[in-house]
Design a protein around this motif. Sequence first.
Motif, PDB file in Angstrom:
ATOM      1  N   ARG A  25      48.293  -8.324 -36.818  1.00 43.72           N
ATOM      2  CA  ARG A  25      49.470  -7.429 -37.126  1.00 43.72           C
ATOM      3  C   ARG A  25      50.676  -8.046 -36.909  1.00 43.72           C
ATOM      4  NH1 ARG A  25      47.928  -2.354 -33.448  1.00 43.72           N
ATOM      5  NH2 ARG A  25      50.087  -1.758 -34.114  1.00 43.72           N
ATOM      6  N   LEU A  26      50.666  -9.070 -35.982  1.00 45.36           N
ATOM      7  CA  LEU A  26      52.101  -9.732 -35.783  1.00 45.36           C
ATOM      8  C   LEU A  26      52.546 -10.469 -36.907  1.00 45.36           C
ATOM      9  CD1 LEU A  26      51.727 -10.867 -32.066  1.00 45.36           C
ATOM     10  CD2 LEU A  26      53.306  -9.582 -33.025  1.00 45.36           C
ATOM     11  N   THR A  27      51.688 -10.925 -37.837  1.00 43.90           N
ATOM     12  CA  THR A  27      52.053 -11.819 -38.999  1.00 43.90           C
ATOM     13  C   THR A  27      53.143 -11.142 -39.968  1.00 43.90           C
ATOM     14  OG1 THR A  27      50.084 -11.368 -39.976  1.00 43.90           O
ATOM     15  CG2 THR A  27      49.916 -13.248 -39.054  1.00 43.90           C
ATOM     16  N   ALA A  28      52.902  -9.711 -39.924  1.00 45.43           N
ATOM     17  CA  ALA A  28      53.931  -9.243 -40.800  1.00 45.43           C
ATOM     18  C   ALA A  28      55.246  -8.698 -40.054  1.00 45.43           C
ATOM     19  CB  ALA A  28      53.397  -7.935 -41.254  1.00 45.43           C
ATOM     20  N   THR A  29      55.525  -9.129 -38.697  1.00 43.58           N
ATOM     21  CA  THR A  29      56.558  -8.631 -37.819  1.00 43.58           C
ATOM     22  C   THR A  29      57.886  -9.667 -38.414  1.00 43.58           C
ATOM     23  OG1 THR A  29      56.220  -9.822 -36.188  1.00 43.58           O
ATOM     24  CG2 THR A  29      55.321  -7.386 -36.221  1.00 43.58           C
ATOM     25  N   THR A  30      58.855  -9.248 -37.828  1.00 41.77           N
ATOM     26  CA  THR A  30      60.372 -10.074 -38.143  1.00 41.77           C
ATOM     27  C   THR A  30      59.990 -11.233 -36.979  1.00 41.77           C
ATOM     28  OG1 THR A  30      61.121  -8.612 -36.390  1.00 41.77           O
ATOM     29  CG2 THR A  30      61.808  -8.265 -38.860  1.00 41.77           C
ATOM     30  N   TRP A  31      59.424 -10.751 -35.865  1.00 43.32           N
ATOM     31  CA  TRP A  31      59.648 -11.952 -34.797  1.00 43.32           C
ATOM     32  C   TRP A  31      58.627 -13.177 -35.145  1.00 43.32           C
ATOM     33  CZ3 TRP A  31      56.685  -7.476 -32.778  1.00 43.32           C
ATOM     34  CH2 TRP A  31      57.772  -6.050 -32.410  1.00 43.32           C
ATOM     35  N   GLU A  70      62.465   4.904 -32.323  1.00 41.90           N
ATOM     36  CA  GLU A  70      61.042   4.605 -33.207  1.00 41.90           C
ATOM     37  C   GLU A  70      61.463   4.460 -34.627  1.00 41.90           C
ATOM     38  OE1 GLU A  70      58.837   3.604 -31.329  1.00 41.90           O
ATOM     39  OE2 GLU A  70      57.260   5.273 -31.981  1.00 41.90           O
ATOM     40  N   SER A  71      62.293   5.289 -35.205  1.00 40.22           N
ATOM     41  CA  SER A  71      62.823   4.878 -36.601  1.00 40.22           C
ATOM     42  C   SER A  71      63.134   3.557 -36.991  1.00 40.22           C
ATOM     43  CB  SER A  71      63.773   6.105 -37.072  1.00 40.22           C
ATOM     44  OG  SER A  71      64.934   5.896 -36.485  1.00 40.22           O
ATOM     45  N   VAL A  72      64.202   2.973 -35.918  1.00 40.57           N
ATOM     46  CA  VAL A  72      64.509   1.682 -36.078  1.00 40.57           C
ATOM     47  C   VAL A  72      63.566   0.707 -36.220  1.00 40.57           C
ATOM     48  CG1 VAL A  72      65.943   0.202 -34.894  1.00 40.57           C
ATOM     49  CG2 VAL A  72      66.712   2.244 -35.048  1.00 40.57           C
ATOM     50  N   ALA A  73      62.470   0.870 -35.866  1.00 42.66           N
ATOM     51  CA  ALA A  73      61.340   0.030 -35.946  1.00 42.66           C
ATOM     52  C   ALA A  73      61.036  -0.497 -37.359  1.00 42.66           C
ATOM     53  CB  ALA A  73      59.823   0.540 -35.210  1.00 42.66           C
ATOM     54  N   LEU A  74      61.140   0.559 -38.158  1.00 41.23           N
ATOM     55  CA  LEU A  74      60.889   0.266 -39.626  1.00 41.23           C
ATOM     56  C   LEU A  74      61.776  -0.810 -40.243  1.00 41.23           C
ATOM     57  CD1 LEU A  74      60.587   4.116 -40.808  1.00 41.23           C
ATOM     58  CD2 LEU A  74      58.755   2.294 -40.510  1.00 41.23           C
ATOM     59  N   VAL A  77      69.076  -3.253 -44.243  1.00 40.77           N
ATOM     60  CA  VAL A  77      69.911  -2.289 -43.653  1.00 40.77           C
ATOM     61  C   VAL A  77      70.603  -2.756 -42.499  1.00 40.77           C
ATOM     62  CG1 VAL A  77      70.486   0.153 -43.338  1.00 40.77           C
ATOM     63  CG2 VAL A  77      69.041  -0.434 -44.916  1.00 40.77           C
ATOM     64  N   VAL A  78      69.757  -3.080 -41.386  1.00 41.05           N
ATOM     65  CA  VAL A  78      70.211  -3.426 -40.016  1.00 41.05           C
ATOM     66  C   VAL A  78      71.117  -4.537 -40.417  1.00 41.05           C
ATOM     67  CG1 VAL A  78      69.319  -4.466 -37.756  1.00 41.05           C
ATOM     68  CG2 VAL A  78      68.063  -2.748 -38.922  1.00 41.05           C
ATOM     69  N   GLU A  79      70.845  -5.466 -41.134  1.00 49.91           N
ATOM     70  CA  GLU A  79      71.634  -6.845 -41.495  1.00 49.91           C
ATOM     71  C   GLU A  79      73.057  -6.309 -41.880  1.00 49.91           C
ATOM     72  OE1 GLU A  79      67.561  -9.673 -41.990  1.00 49.91           O
ATOM     73  OE2 GLU A  79      68.898  -9.256 -43.527  1.00 49.91           O
ATOM     74  N   LEU A  80      73.022  -5.315 -42.608  1.00 52.56           N
ATOM     75  CA  LEU A  80      74.104  -4.815 -43.375  1.00 52.56           C
ATOM     76  C   LEU A  80      75.088  -4.314 -42.609  1.00 52.56           C
ATOM     77  CD1 LEU A  80      73.077  -3.625 -46.925  1.00 52.56           C
ATOM     78  CD2 LEU A  80      74.468  -5.550 -46.346  1.00 52.56           C
ATOM     79  N   VAL A  81      74.456  -3.747 -41.588  1.00 51.77           N
ATOM     80  CA  VAL A  81      75.380  -3.048 -40.330  1.00 51.77           C
ATOM     81  C   VAL A  81      75.864  -4.244 -39.432  1.00 51.77           C
ATOM     82  CG1 VAL A  81      75.114  -1.822 -38.184  1.00 51.77           C
ATOM     83  CG2 VAL A  81      73.886  -0.885 -40.187  1.00 51.77           C
ATOM     84  N   GLY A  82      74.982  -5.386 -39.422  1.00 50.77           N
ATOM     85  CA  GLY A  82      75.600  -6.421 -38.416  1.00 50.77           C
ATOM     86  C   GLY A  82      76.596  -7.123 -39.157  1.00 50.77           C
ATOM     87  N   LYS A  83      76.394  -7.233 -40.554  1.00 52.40           N
ATOM     88  CA  LYS A  83      77.459  -8.041 -41.248  1.00 52.40           C
ATOM     89  C   LYS A  83      78.690  -7.165 -41.339  1.00 52.40           C
ATOM     90  CE  LYS A  83      74.710 -11.389 -43.941  1.00 52.40           C
ATOM     91  NZ  LYS A  83      74.156 -11.717 -45.106  1.00 52.40           N
ATOM     92  N   ALA A  84      78.391  -6.016 -41.402  1.00 58.02           N
ATOM     93  CA  ALA A  84      79.888  -5.027 -41.604  1.00 58.02           C
ATOM     94  C   ALA A  84      80.732  -5.068 -40.312  1.00 58.02           C
ATOM     95  CB  ALA A  84      79.538  -3.524 -41.806  1.00 58.02           C
ATOM     96  N   GLN A  85      80.081  -5.214 -39.226  1.00 51.13           N
ATOM     97  CA  GLN A  85      80.480  -5.291 -37.859  1.00 51.13           C
ATOM     98  C   GLN A  85      81.184  -6.703 -37.754  1.00 51.13           C
ATOM     99  OE1 GLN A  85      80.482  -3.766 -34.683  1.00 51.13           O
ATOM    100  NE2 GLN A  85      79.826  -4.755 -33.228  1.00 51.13           N
ATOM    101  N   LEU A  86      80.517  -7.776 -38.110  1.00 51.95           N
ATOM    102  CA  LEU A  86      81.234  -8.885 -38.107  1.00 51.95           C
ATOM    103  C   LEU A  86      82.463  -8.859 -39.113  1.00 51.95           C
ATOM    104  CD1 LEU A  86      80.958 -11.864 -37.241  1.00 51.95           C
ATOM    105  CD2 LEU A  86      79.204 -12.403 -39.307  1.00 51.95           C
ATOM    106  N   LEU A 145      64.453  -1.961 -44.909  1.00 56.06           N
ATOM    107  CA  LEU A 145      65.298  -1.453 -43.810  1.00 56.06           C
ATOM    108  C   LEU A 145      65.993  -2.541 -43.041  1.00 56.06           C
ATOM    109  CD1 LEU A 145      63.580   1.854 -42.891  1.00 56.06           C
ATOM    110  CD2 LEU A 145      65.829   1.736 -43.942  1.00 56.06           C
ATOM    111  N   THR A 146      65.127  -3.656 -43.032  1.00 61.67           N
ATOM    112  CA  THR A 146      65.505  -4.771 -42.222  1.00 61.67           C
ATOM    113  C   THR A 146      67.001  -5.263 -42.845  1.00 61.67           C
ATOM    114  OG1 THR A 146      63.543  -5.448 -42.160  1.00 61.67           O
ATOM    115  CG2 THR A 146      65.145  -7.085 -41.314  1.00 61.67           C
TER     116      THR A 146
END
Lengths: 501, 306
Positions: free
Chosen positions: A439-445, A243-247, A258-267, A255-256
């Motif tokens: 509400r969807l307009t504010a989402t990453t999707w 649930e916390s990841v949703a943020l 932060v998720v991208e930084l984790v992805g880039k660090a993995q890469l 926080l998006t």
Amino acid sequence: MSTHTLDVAVIGGGFAGIGTAIRLKQHGIHDFAIFERGTAVGGTWRDNTYPGAACDIPSRLYSYSFAPNPNWSHTYSGSAEILGYIEAMAAEFRLGPHVRLRHNVTGIVFDERAGVWEIAVEGHAHPVLARTIVLASGPLANAGLVDIRGIETYRGHKIHSARWDHDYDFTRKRVAVVGTGASAVQIIPELVEKAASVKVFQRTPGWVLPRINRRTAVLTKEFYRRVPAAEQLARRAWYYGHESVALGVVWNTPLTRVVELVGKAQLRRQVKDPWLRRQLTPDFRAGCKRLLMTDDYYPALQHDNCKLITWPIARISEQGIRTAEGIEHQADCIVFATGFDVSKTGTPIPVAGLDGRILAEEWARGAYAYKSVAVSGYPNLFLTFGPNSGPGHNSALVYLEAQIDYLVSAIGTILARDLRILDVRRDRQDQYNADIQRRLTATTWNSGCRSWYLTEDGFNATMYPGFASQYVHQLRTVDLDDYVVVEARADQRQRRVVPVS
Amino acid sequence: MAMDFDDMLRKIKDRQWALADIDWDAPGAETITPELHARLKPFMADLMWIENVGARGFAAMAKKAPTETLREIYRYFHAEEQKHANAELALMRRWGMLDGDEIPQPNVNVKLVIDFLDKYSDDMSLSFLGTVIPMLEVALDGALIKFVMDEIDDPVCQAAFRKINSDESRHLAVDFAVMDLLGHAQMRKLLIDLVGGWAKPSLILGVLSYVPLLNKMRDNIVAMGVDEQKLYKALERYANVGERSEFARRLPMYQIVKLHGGWVINRDHPYHLVADALVKITGLVPKALLRKDPTWSKELTYEPAA
């Protein structure tokens, strides 16, 4: 011809169908049948048996809370184990007599006068009748067909990830894999171990996050067996963690990043060559397309026998794949890991509701429903994984369980009060969907990338723009105020809209 | 001048060709005399690498493009430039110019520009790339390809360059349509892009690589015994086509590139003192100081099938 009218017809014997059946039984509803077109239950997990197939949600959470399993072998289970879980549930809850295998439903029509659905089954002269229907056909039921020029000219072997050919021996074969989504990143590391060469054709790279998959200790299993509350606690921990990841994943927030930084660090950690790293770096926000969870994909791509090809595919030829840099990449076998034909506009089968309206026509520009479960004009019909119920950050089973409990409650009301029609009000449905789309307009999707979440017009008919908890909460009770309720099923001349209390 | 980019993308997809479509062993290789062979070898090596200048530029532009259609178009263009380089490598092989599997090296000026683009182009704005890459395309690709078609009789070479030429004409059409599109932006944004672009220290390296490149290629053409006016005509084309669009004219970077083009084609302009000096200086750069070939260059191949 049988004149018996089932209380409930469940279409689809996958996770959703089996879960619905269990809950129906637990609520004392026993006059139901599951219509399954295949030769066994299991749905997506029966069909997806490609090497490496696994779920990227922890098993503790990718299972029903009402059917706990202390025996999961790993944090993330493979497809065989998940299929085993579904089969075990079907056996434990004695669903066998309810399951009608090789029953391919080809269409359903609502008889308004009788308040009954007529179900056409392939090869059966007469329709089956049911008072209510649960359309549990699932969003991942159909393999995504590939539309690439020249595909019919290819002389080698073709395999779709969702219909794996276990008889094909990849040893010493040149293999091409089309696609780099969730299935592909699981298949490629397995193929690299076996085949002579693997060429991976990528269109757009996805965000890849680490997945730490540990074997569950025998003692842990034993502990969960003896203390079920502890297992529920572990499940809640996983749940709130996700649930916390949703943020960061559902909405574009700091926080998006932060998720991208984790992805880039993995890469950066796993890929040393700067050009390969560039090719594998997504150009959209994390979460916009499905996140990929794997530790094995990047290392597999760098195996000596593996090569990532990012040139656009020009056509498929007799011997392989021709890309726009003018080279024919010859292959003995092409694996299409192109995902599923996720319906965002049509319906899996023709559905005719009140006044002969056709659901696929109403959904032609994008599907919608009330709380993703019911559609106005199609009474006594309930959907699982209906429009806008997709999670981007949490277990689909959490959403599914909420849907099942909601529809079982609604079905219970129909049967208990002998309702002829329980039809969601159009105004409530429109209001709900206007809110969802806002509400969807504010989402990453909806942040600008193309994905299977969106229609060609960019309409998001797939995802739920919020926390799983919000989704579950809204389905907690069936409010009859949201529905047009018509009683007097026995006397069809008398129609009465039940006053809202 | 407004272009239907969706239609263009369809056209690009419809007109794809592969190395396998050409019979690289067909007769005609004997039309390359030993004397032409000697002059042609370094020229083809440079030409093949110049394709990669465009390729790397398009790869960067694909990341910046404002729409998915344009992104896809640039992905194709990137691949097509690689295809041209592959085809030119296949011709070199046909003419016996390759030493085993070794990829021939370009001259130092081409190499410097590729190094620069490889390192910095992903961080440059579309309006920067979208105005400079077209100049490199018309000046270098355009002029050099025309030279090959005029001077070489080998029918296989003619067939290959006919295909390359028609690809390039689509590249240029899109290049200028995008310049027109970029010119629609507010002047404030254009100026911010300009100042932001020039404020980067890396751009000095870019200028120092770009300026001698044009003069070096002019010298190469002259050394091949060809009239340098062919290069100048190509350079003029940038301004001629650009001037047709009132929006392209609004691009400050277009005006700068055009002005520079004007200096290049005026042999009496003092600019040549600097540019020719830079050609000489860069010619002295020790090979050890140049970066290693980027790994993407290892993708180059003359084999129609892999």
